[in-house]
Design a protein around this motif. Structure first.
Motif, PDB file in Angstrom:
ATOM      1  N   ASP A   1     110.412  32.048  49.539  1.00 57.16           N
ATOM      2  CA  ASP A   1     109.290  31.631  48.793  1.00 57.16           C
ATOM      3  C   ASP A   1     108.364  32.785  48.738  1.00 57.16           C
ATOM      4  OD1 ASP A   1     107.675  31.570  51.369  1.00 57.16           O
ATOM      5  OD2 ASP A   1     107.851  29.269  51.474  1.00 57.16           O
ATOM      6  N   SER A   2     107.207  32.385  47.748  1.00 60.85           N
ATOM      7  CA  SER A   2     106.285  33.544  47.407  1.00 60.85           C
ATOM      8  C   SER A   2     105.602  33.910  48.849  1.00 60.85           C
ATOM      9  CB  SER A   2     105.481  32.887  46.385  1.00 60.85           C
ATOM     10  OG  SER A   2     105.847  32.722  45.264  1.00 60.85           O
ATOM     11  N   ARG A   3     105.195  33.124  49.787  1.00 56.58           N
ATOM     12  CA  ARG A   3     104.605  33.470  50.818  1.00 56.58           C
ATOM     13  C   ARG A   3     105.389  34.277  51.673  1.00 56.58           C
ATOM     14  NH1 ARG A   3     105.064  31.222  55.525  1.00 56.58           N
ATOM     15  NH2 ARG A   3     103.650  31.463  57.143  1.00 56.58           N
ATOM     16  N   GLN A   4     106.890  34.097  51.967  1.00 57.37           N
ATOM     17  CA  GLN A   4     107.693  34.959  52.546  1.00 57.37           C
ATOM     18  C   GLN A   4     107.887  36.252  51.900  1.00 57.37           C
ATOM     19  OE1 GLN A   4     110.643  31.816  52.459  1.00 57.37           O
ATOM     20  NE2 GLN A   4     110.709  31.902  54.755  1.00 57.37           N
ATOM     21  N   TRP A   5     107.691  36.463  50.667  1.00 54.52           N
ATOM     22  CA  TRP A   5     107.826  37.709  50.124  1.00 54.52           C
ATOM     23  C   TRP A   5     106.704  38.635  50.389  1.00 54.52           C
ATOM     24  CZ3 TRP A   5     111.861  40.195  49.415  1.00 54.52           C
ATOM     25  CH2 TRP A   5     113.241  39.725  48.893  1.00 54.52           C
ATOM     26  N   LYS A   6     105.449  37.759  50.298  1.00 54.48           N
ATOM     27  CA  LYS A   6     104.271  38.876  50.480  1.00 54.48           C
ATOM     28  C   LYS A   6     104.320  39.137  51.810  1.00 54.48           C
ATOM     29  CE  LYS A   6     101.225  36.101  47.170  1.00 54.48           C
ATOM     30  NZ  LYS A   6      99.964  35.239  47.040  1.00 54.48           N
ATOM     31  N   SER A   7     105.017  38.320  52.706  1.00 55.65           N
ATOM     32  CA  SER A   7     104.868  38.804  54.193  1.00 55.65           C
ATOM     33  C   SER A   7     105.854  40.090  54.092  1.00 55.65           C
ATOM     34  CB  SER A   7     105.501  37.678  55.051  1.00 55.65           C
ATOM     35  OG  SER A   7     105.712  38.280  56.463  1.00 55.65           O
ATOM     36  N   VAL A   8     107.066  40.003  53.417  1.00 57.53           N
ATOM     37  CA  VAL A   8     108.042  41.352  53.399  1.00 57.53           C
ATOM     38  C   VAL A   8     107.160  42.328  52.878  1.00 57.53           C
ATOM     39  CG1 VAL A   8     110.038  42.134  52.263  1.00 57.53           C
ATOM     40  CG2 VAL A   8     110.051  39.724  53.386  1.00 57.53           C
ATOM     41  N   PHE A   9     106.666  42.339  51.752  1.00 60.76           N
ATOM     42  CA  PHE A   9     105.799  43.404  51.136  1.00 60.76           C
ATOM     43  C   PHE A   9     104.680  43.950  51.956  1.00 60.76           C
ATOM     44  CE2 PHE A   9     107.754  41.822  47.085  1.00 60.76           C
ATOM     45  CZ  PHE A   9     108.377  43.288  46.624  1.00 60.76           C
ATOM     46  N   ARG A  10     104.155  43.093  52.518  1.00 61.00           N
ATOM     47  CA  ARG A  10     102.996  43.515  53.587  1.00 61.00           C
ATOM     48  C   ARG A  10     103.508  44.374  54.769  1.00 61.00           C
ATOM     49  NH1 ARG A  10     102.166  39.147  55.885  1.00 61.00           N
ATOM     50  NH2 ARG A  10     102.828  39.932  57.936  1.00 61.00           N
ATOM     51  N   GLN A  11     104.458  43.881  55.299  1.00 66.33           N
ATOM     52  CA  GLN A  11     105.115  44.742  56.356  1.00 66.33           C
ATOM     53  C   GLN A  11     105.633  45.805  56.086  1.00 66.33           C
ATOM     54  OE1 GLN A  11     106.958  42.337  59.705  1.00 66.33           O
ATOM     55  NE2 GLN A  11     106.570  40.524  58.378  1.00 66.33           N
ATOM     56  N   LEU A  12     106.164  46.060  54.731  1.00 62.73           N
ATOM     57  CA  LEU A  12     106.701  47.310  54.251  1.00 62.73           C
ATOM     58  C   LEU A  12     105.706  48.400  53.979  1.00 62.73           C
ATOM     59  CD1 LEU A  12     109.696  45.665  51.815  1.00 62.73           C
ATOM     60  CD2 LEU A  12     109.883  46.887  54.195  1.00 62.73           C
ATOM     61  N   VAL A  13     104.504  47.996  53.688  1.00 61.01           N
ATOM     62  CA  VAL A  13     103.428  48.631  53.307  1.00 61.01           C
ATOM     63  C   VAL A  13     102.877  49.233  54.679  1.00 61.01           C
ATOM     64  CG1 VAL A  13     101.005  49.045  52.807  1.00 61.01           C
ATOM     65  CG2 VAL A  13     102.758  47.864  51.284  1.00 61.01           C
ATOM     66  N   ALA A  14     102.808  48.239  55.920  1.00 60.69           N
ATOM     67  CA  ALA A  14     102.349  48.624  57.020  1.00 60.69           C
ATOM     68  C   ALA A  14     103.237  49.592  57.531  1.00 60.69           C
ATOM     69  CB  ALA A  14     102.424  47.141  58.003  1.00 60.69           C
ATOM     70  N   ARG A  15     104.691  49.616  57.386  1.00 59.93           N
ATOM     71  CA  ARG A  15     105.566  50.564  58.183  1.00 59.93           C
ATOM     72  C   ARG A  15     105.781  51.730  57.215  1.00 59.93           C
ATOM     73  NH1 ARG A  15     109.928  46.453  60.952  1.00 59.93           N
ATOM     74  NH2 ARG A  15     108.367  44.769  61.668  1.00 59.93           N
ATOM     75  N   GLY A  16     104.932  51.888  56.116  1.00 57.13           N
ATOM     76  CA  GLY A  16     105.028  53.388  55.490  1.00 57.13           C
ATOM     77  C   GLY A  16     106.203  53.379  54.521  1.00 57.13           C
ATOM     78  N   TYR A  17     107.042  52.466  54.100  1.00 58.59           N
ATOM     79  CA  TYR A  17     108.032  52.269  53.230  1.00 58.59           C
ATOM     80  C   TYR A  17     107.480  52.361  51.897  1.00 58.59           C
ATOM     81  CZ  TYR A  17     111.237  51.493  57.132  1.00 58.59           C
ATOM     82  OH  TYR A  17     111.559  51.394  58.758  1.00 58.59           O
ATOM     83  N   LEU A  18     106.338  51.579  51.634  1.00 59.73           N
ATOM     84  CA  LEU A  18     105.562  51.400  50.460  1.00 59.73           C
ATOM     85  C   LEU A  18     104.162  51.959  50.479  1.00 59.73           C
ATOM     86  CD1 LEU A  18     106.879  48.151  49.302  1.00 59.73           C
ATOM     87  CD2 LEU A  18     107.606  50.039  48.252  1.00 59.73           C
ATOM     88  N   SER A  19     103.706  52.463  49.493  1.00 62.69           N
ATOM     89  CA  SER A  19     102.164  52.750  49.387  1.00 62.69           C
ATOM     90  C   SER A  19     101.603  52.026  48.212  1.00 62.69           C
ATOM     91  CB  SER A  19     101.987  54.294  49.314  1.00 62.69           C
ATOM     92  OG  SER A  19     102.472  54.847  48.185  1.00 62.69           O
ATOM     93  N   VAL A  20     100.269  51.892  48.117  1.00 66.78           N
ATOM     94  CA  VAL A  20      99.536  51.216  47.168  1.00 66.78           C
ATOM     95  C   VAL A  20      98.813  52.265  46.326  1.00 66.78           C
ATOM     96  CG1 VAL A  20      97.918  49.594  46.559  1.00 66.78           C
ATOM     97  CG2 VAL A  20      99.084  49.483  48.685  1.00 66.78           C
ATOM     98  N   ASP A  21      99.181  52.277  45.063  1.00 65.80           N
ATOM     99  CA  ASP A  21      98.575  53.193  44.124  1.00 65.80           C
ATOM    100  C   ASP A  21      97.493  52.733  43.405  1.00 65.80           C
ATOM    101  OD1 ASP A  21      97.962  55.123  42.223  1.00 65.80           O
ATOM    102  OD2 ASP A  21     100.012  55.314  41.368  1.00 65.80           O
TER     103      ASP A  21
END
Length: 602
Positions: free
Chosen positions: A461-481
């Motif tokens: 669900d949307s809440r679970q996907w937000k968790s995935v994206f948040r953790q990917l940012v936290a671990r440096g796989y993604l950054s925020v532009d």
């Protein structure tokens, strides 16, 4: 030369403590032998004693550089209670009062003089210093010299001049917060590279660290305060002034004695709110980070963050304002991905150089990493300061409630693929719509319903996907532009995940963070509540009569010992930790009377 005997005698008779904590005695000996010292010691670890005792034992008046008026006033009041001849010079004094203090200094009637850095380097002060060789220079809150730090004060940069003008006067620089880079910068900027360096453990074992995801943050804060800190003093930190005002007003409506504090309030209002926080019980200050440095209140039972701090250093220093008395305290934080986006936006809009922005981004990533860690938070926090804690602490949320994890490798690949295939130009909500197959106007207009990743993530669900994206940012796989309004971008490290070369274990976010959790009271269960409250009331009345905060008379820890030991005479009262000669003479009769009037029933 070993000065242990005279230093210990001063500790016991003036300050009322039976023994030093390591390495206080070694630091004191260093100054008494006219050597310089750089001291990194956690809040509540006894930094002040390291220069206050040498100030009493060396000839002349010690000069203490302090960044805030509140800190000076607090420490001077506490020293005067002990019979120490202390004073301060700052902008709160009238010209007549300032001249009277200068005359006391010239006449040798002061042991310690607290001064702001900008005043110390004025021509008038330097002339006075040339007339009177100081006993020592103590530079408090020395991290303010670091241009990488969150409390940078330009006036601190000129303090290296003290070494050039007074090479024979020992100097001590002290702070509770400094990673390896900041320690090096302090030493270099203050010309203390040749000084003895003392690095004490950063661990504050009495503080319970608790971090949760935002899920109705006001409701979470209200449950936390009502369940655990209904009658306690504490600090709630918010990122913006507007949120401070709104939160303070809302807490007051909920029945809490809550007051706002930020730089946008009139100076008189800030001073009054700080005064009430220091002198009244159960006051909650809602503040920006403008509040706290130099606050010596020992009985702050909690520090709560409604927004993510910018750095681990800021988090450590702000949470360190809780539990200075060594009794149990909580460091409570709620956060979300939007916090990261907001802080990144503030960073991009700052006037700092690109190098500064990169460093701050690394620090923000480290803070987010601490939030997302699935193991002991204290181990992760101490590791940031290059300190190793062998075993999990048992006093953080991760230790008390084991964090569930799940194999998020496939979900991570889907998320990263969605970022790549949409051109690294979109934020979290749109990416979730792509993954979940939402057919809205934005999806159709960008032809994203034709992508291979469209609809592949319906299992979450949307809440679970937000968790995935948040953790990917936290671990440096993604950054925020932020130049693209919060678009997520792939980092080099994402390549291994997309190729299936890296396994990604993600934390299982709880469905709700509303469960009640009650921590131990700061006061042990065996304490006689009636005697405890009577002692607090006695302390309150004595403090009110003198116009000082109650804790300056005695800390809660000393009252706790009185409850436990029930002294029956002056000698027994004097033997309690925290009771020096001056306080024995001044307060023994009043507190012994309270003990006599509150004898346990036979």
């Amino acid at each position: 030369m070993d000065h242990t005997a005279e230093a210990l005698d001063t500790l016991q008779h003036v300050f009322g403590y039976p023994a030093f904590r390591p390495p206080q005695q070694e630091i004191i000996n260093t100054l008494l032998n006219a050597e310089d010292a750089l001291v990194i010691m956690p809040t509540g670890g006894g930094k002040s004693l390291c220069y206050q005792i040498p100030a009493l034992l060396r000839e002349g008046c010690a000069i203490v550089v302090s960044p805030l008026i509140a800190l000076m006033q607090d420490q001077v009041e506490a020293l005067q209670q002990l019979g120490v001849r202390a004073a301060f010079l700052n902008s709160s004094l009238t010209p007549e009062d300032a001249r009277a203090i200068e005359q006391d200094w010239l006449d040798g009637r002061l042991d310690l003089l607290y001064v702001a850095p900008e005043r110390l380097l004025q021509a008038r002060m330097l002339r006075l210093l040339n007339q009177l060789t100081p006993a020592l220079f103590a530079i408090d809150e020395a991290h303010c010299v670091s241009q990488w730090g969150h409390d940078f004060r330009e006036d601190y940069l000129g303090l290296s001049e003290l070494h050039q003008r007074f090479p024979e006067v020992p100097r001590i620089a002290l702070t509770a917060t400094a990673d390896a880079r900041t320690r090096q910068e302090i030493a270099e900027r203050l010309k203390l590279t040749e000084a003895r360096h003392f690095l004490v453990s950063f661990d504050r074992p009495n503080i319970c660290y608790r971090i949760a995801l935002k899920d109705n943050p006001r409701g979470q804060l209200l449950r936390f305060l009502r369940d655990e800190h209904r009658e306690d003093a504490g600090i709630v930190y918010c990122l913006s002034r507007k949120r401070v005002d709104e939160t303070a007003r809302w807490l007051a409506e909920q029945g809490f004695n809550a007051l706002p504090y930020h730089a946008g309030l009139p100076a008189e209002t800030r001073a009054e709110h700080q005064r009430r926080f220091l002198r009244e019980d159960a006051v909650v200050i809602v503040a920006t980070i403008a509040f706290g440095m130099g606050i010596d209140k020992p009985d702050v039972r909690f520090v709560a963050h409604l927004d993510l701090p910018k750095t681990v250093e800021a988090y450590y220093q702000e949470t360190g304002r809780a539990g200075r008395d060594g009794l149990t305290a909580n460091a409570w934080l709620v956060y979300g991905l939007q916090d990261v986006i907001t802080l990144r936006q503030m960073l991009d809009q700052s006037q700092g150089s690109e190098v500064f922005k990169r460093e701050e981004q690394h620090r923000l990533n480290a803070m987010l990493g601490l939030c997302e860690v699935t193991t002991c938070r204290r181990q992760a926090l101490l590791a940031y300061f290059d300190e190793h804690l062998e075993n999990p602490c048992g006093n953080c949320d991760s230790c008390q409630n084991a964090v569930a994890t799940w194999d998020g490798t496939e979900a991570a690949q889907m998320a990263l693929s969605a970022v790549y295939r949409t051109g690294q130009r979109f934020g979290v909500n749109h990416l979730i719509d792509v993954l979940r197959g939402a057919e809205n106007d934005k999806i159709i207009q960008n032809d994203h319903h034709r992508l291979p990743t469209f609809g592949v993530g319906k299992a979450l669900d949307s809440r679970q996907w937000k968790s995935v994206f948040r953790q990917l940012v936290a671990r440096g796989y993604l950054s925020v532009d932020m130049t693209r309004f919060g678009a997520l971008c792939l980092q080099e490290s994402a390549r291994g995940v997309l190729r299936g070369e890296v396994e990604v274990q993600l934390r299982q976010d709880p469905k709700s963070s509303s469960a009640k959790r009650t921590t131990k009271s700061a006061i042990p269960e065996h304490i006689d509540v009636g005697l405890w409250e009577a002692l607090r009331e006695c302390r309150r009345q004595l403090a009110e009569n003198q116009g000082i905060p109650p804790y300056i008379i005695f800390h809660d820890r000393t009252l706790q010992l009185i409850c436990e030991q029930r002294p029956g005479n002056i000698a027994e009262f004097a033997a309690i930790s925290g009771v020096g000669d001056r306080k024995r003479d001044k307060y023994a009769e009043a507190f012994l009377a309270v003990v006599r009037d509150n004898q346990p029933l036979a």
